[in-house]
Design a protein around this motif. Structure first.
Motif, short mmCIF file in Angstrom:
data_model
loop_
_atom_site.label_atom_id
_atom_site.label_comp_id
_atom_site.label_asym_id
_atom_site.label_seq_id
_atom_site.Cartn_x
_atom_site.Cartn_y
_atom_site.Cartn_z
N LEU A 1 0.83 -1.21 0.00
CA LEU A 1 0.00 0.00 0.00
C LEU A 1 0.87 1.25 0.00
O LEU A 1 1.69 1.45 0.90
CB LEU A 1 -0.90 0.02 1.23
CG LEU A 1 -1.82 -1.19 1.44
CD1 LEU A 1 -2.52 -1.09 2.79
CD2 LEU A 1 -2.84 -1.29 0.31
N ASP A 2 0.65 2.11 -0.98
CA ASP A 2 1.29 3.43 -0.99
C ASP A 2 0.29 4.50 -0.59
O ASP A 2 0.68 5.65 -0.36
CB ASP A 2 1.84 3.72 -2.40
CG ASP A 2 2.57 5.05 -2.47
OD1 ASP A 2 3.53 5.24 -1.70
OD2 ASP A 2 2.17 5.91 -3.29
N VAL A 3 -0.99 4.14 -0.51
CA VAL A 3 -2.06 5.11 -0.26
C VAL A 3 -3.03 4.55 0.78
O VAL A 3 -3.16 3.34 0.93
CB VAL A 3 -2.81 5.44 -1.56
CG1 VAL A 3 -1.93 6.24 -2.51
CG2 VAL A 3 -3.30 4.17 -2.26
N PHE A 4 -3.72 5.47 1.48
CA PHE A 4 -4.58 5.07 2.59
C PHE A 4 -5.86 5.88 2.58
O PHE A 4 -5.93 6.98 2.03
CB PHE A 4 -3.84 5.26 3.92
CG PHE A 4 -2.61 4.42 4.04
CD1 PHE A 4 -2.68 3.16 4.61
CD2 PHE A 4 -1.39 4.87 3.54
CE1 PHE A 4 -1.55 2.36 4.70
CE2 PHE A 4 -0.25 4.08 3.62
CZ PHE A 4 -0.33 2.82 4.20
N GLU A 5 -6.88 5.33 3.25
CA GLU A 5 -8.17 6.03 3.36
C GLU A 5 -7.99 7.37 4.05
O GLU A 5 -8.59 8.37 3.66
CB GLU A 5 -9.16 5.15 4.13
CG GLU A 5 -9.59 3.90 3.39
CD GLU A 5 -10.47 2.98 4.21
OE1 GLU A 5 -11.03 2.04 3.64
OE2 GLU A 5 -10.59 3.19 5.44
N GLN A 6 -7.19 7.38 5.10
CA GLN A 6 -6.85 8.63 5.80
C GLN A 6 -5.34 8.81 5.70
O GLN A 6 -4.58 7.89 6.01
CB GLN A 6 -7.27 8.56 7.27
CG GLN A 6 -6.87 9.78 8.09
CD GLN A 6 -7.20 9.62 9.56
OE1 GLN A 6 -8.15 8.94 9.93
NE2 GLN A 6 -6.39 10.24 10.42
N GLU A 7 -4.91 9.97 5.25
CA GLU A 7 -3.48 10.21 5.10
C GLU A 7 -3.05 11.45 5.89
O GLU A 7 -3.62 12.52 5.69
CB GLU A 7 -3.12 10.36 3.62
CG GLU A 7 -3.36 9.08 2.83
CD GLU A 7 -2.91 9.15 1.38
OE1 GLU A 7 -2.56 10.26 0.91
OE2 GLU A 7 -2.89 8.10 0.73
N VAL B 1 2.31 -7.07 5.14
CA VAL B 1 1.92 -5.81 4.52
C VAL B 1 3.15 -4.91 4.44
O VAL B 1 3.87 -4.76 5.44
CB VAL B 1 0.83 -5.09 5.33
CG1 VAL B 1 0.50 -3.73 4.71
CG2 VAL B 1 -0.43 -5.94 5.41
N ILE B 2 3.41 -4.36 3.24
CA ILE B 2 4.46 -3.35 3.11
C ILE B 2 3.78 -2.03 2.75
O ILE B 2 2.76 -2.01 2.06
CB ILE B 2 5.52 -3.74 2.07
CG1 ILE B 2 4.89 -3.98 0.70
CG2 ILE B 2 6.30 -4.96 2.53
CD1 ILE B 2 5.91 -4.17 -0.41
#
Length: 329
Positions: free
Chosen positions: A264-270, A284-285
């Motif tokens: 994952l490079d992106v998230f629901e909340q950043e 998970v990386i």
């Protein structure tokens, strides 16, 4: 300052190649703003500096309040390709083009997607720990995997998805493509197989790599049902946007052994909140939304952003970089 100068707001993250192009023009005044500025502070800054004629955005949101505050906005640009933080209909109502950086960062994101596939398949984190922690004798108990001969399903066949496909084909993988907005002929011409039905394609994939924009249609695309359709040995890679993958459902699938791992490079909340459940999982990386932000990509995006601004100010915006094509004559 001459009254006929155009005032351009640029985020502090714009690098020197883009700045240099803007500084060459004696009819432009540059005003910098912080990349992580709050909405209220940004609006106040626009009001204080109005009229403002162009803006180069990083992560800052932009919509009706900002348009109203700027008074004479002519062009809105993104130093990147994503635009989910921009109110496109608001721009279109005022016939203001939204322009993005085209292909400037697509090689970088495609490389990151392939890097995450390789890191997971080759169990890079675990192998590093085996050597570092003196557990050499354990190495044959957690053998890595090849990409060779595996099937990857690419979601979205635009600037980044097409480049990711090329890299996967070079690794001698079978490449499936799901993109309802691309013709079967275009996908086949690239040496890939059309996946007309996403749900039917998911059980075939050893890797799924997401490269579609975040839209109402794609939010929550990878939910409980879709994740359950994937192989227990499969890996999910998201370098597109947070929210396309349901993170709670992903966590549960990983814990239950319904997926082998995720990148994952992106998230629901950043940034994601401290103690996020995914942080504790060994399969998970993660990266902090930097897939398209390499040293080279930042320079390419900044230069393209400057060219976008200048083209719009000169009355001839670079058409293929305009998102809201309805504003073009």
């Amino acid at each position: 300052m001459a009254t006929n100068k155009k005032k351009i707001f640029i985020t502090e993250s714009m690098s020197e190649p883009g700045r240099a192009l803007l500084k060459e023009r004696d009819d432009i005044e540059i005003v910098e703003f912080p990349n992580m500025i709050s909405a209220s502070d940004f609006e106040a800054m626009l009001k204080a500096q109005a009229p403002v004629h162009g803006v180069a955005l990083g992560a800052t949101r932009f919509g009706e309040p900002e348009l109203e505050a700027s008074k004479e906005m002519t062009v809105v640009t993104r130093i990147g390709v994503g635009y989910d933080a921009v109110d496109v209909p608001a721009l279109s109502r005022r016939r203001i083009p939204l322009m993005v950086a085209g292909t400037a960062n697509s090689p970088s994101v495609a490389e990151q997607a392939l890097f995450m596939m390789l890191t997971l398949a080759k169990r890079a984190v675990e192998m590093h720990c085996i050597v570092k922690d003196g557990k050499w004798g354990h190495r044959l108990g957690m053998l890595p995997y090849d990409l060779y001969g595996k099937t990857v399903l690419i979601i979205g066949f635009g600037r980044i998805g097409t480049r990711t496909a090329k890299r996967c084909l070079a690794m001698e993988m079978q490449v499936l493509v799901y993109d309802p907005y691309k013709t079967a002929a275009d996908i086949a011409a690239a040496g890939c197989e059309v996946a007309a039905d996403l749900d039917a394609a998911l059980p075939r994939a050893d890797f799924v790599s997401i490269h579609c924009p975040k839209t109402p249609e794609t939010v929550g695309m990878f939910n409980v049902a879709r994740l359950h359709r994937m192989k227990p040995s499969a890996y999910l890679i998201n370098t597109a946007r947070g929210g396309i993958v349901d993170e709670a459902a992903l966590h549960d699938a990983l814990v239950a052994g319904q997926l082998a791992g995720a990148g994952l490079d992106v998230f629901e909340q950043e940034p994601p909140p401290s103690g996020h459940p995914l942080f504790a999982l060994p399969n998970v990386i993660m990266a902090p939304h930097v897939a398209g932000v390499t040293r080279e990509a930042v320079d390419r995006m900044s230069e393209q952003t400057a060219r976008n601004i200048l083209s719009a100010l000169d009355g001839d915006p670079i058409r293929h970089n305009v998102i809201n094509q309805d504003v073009l004559g």
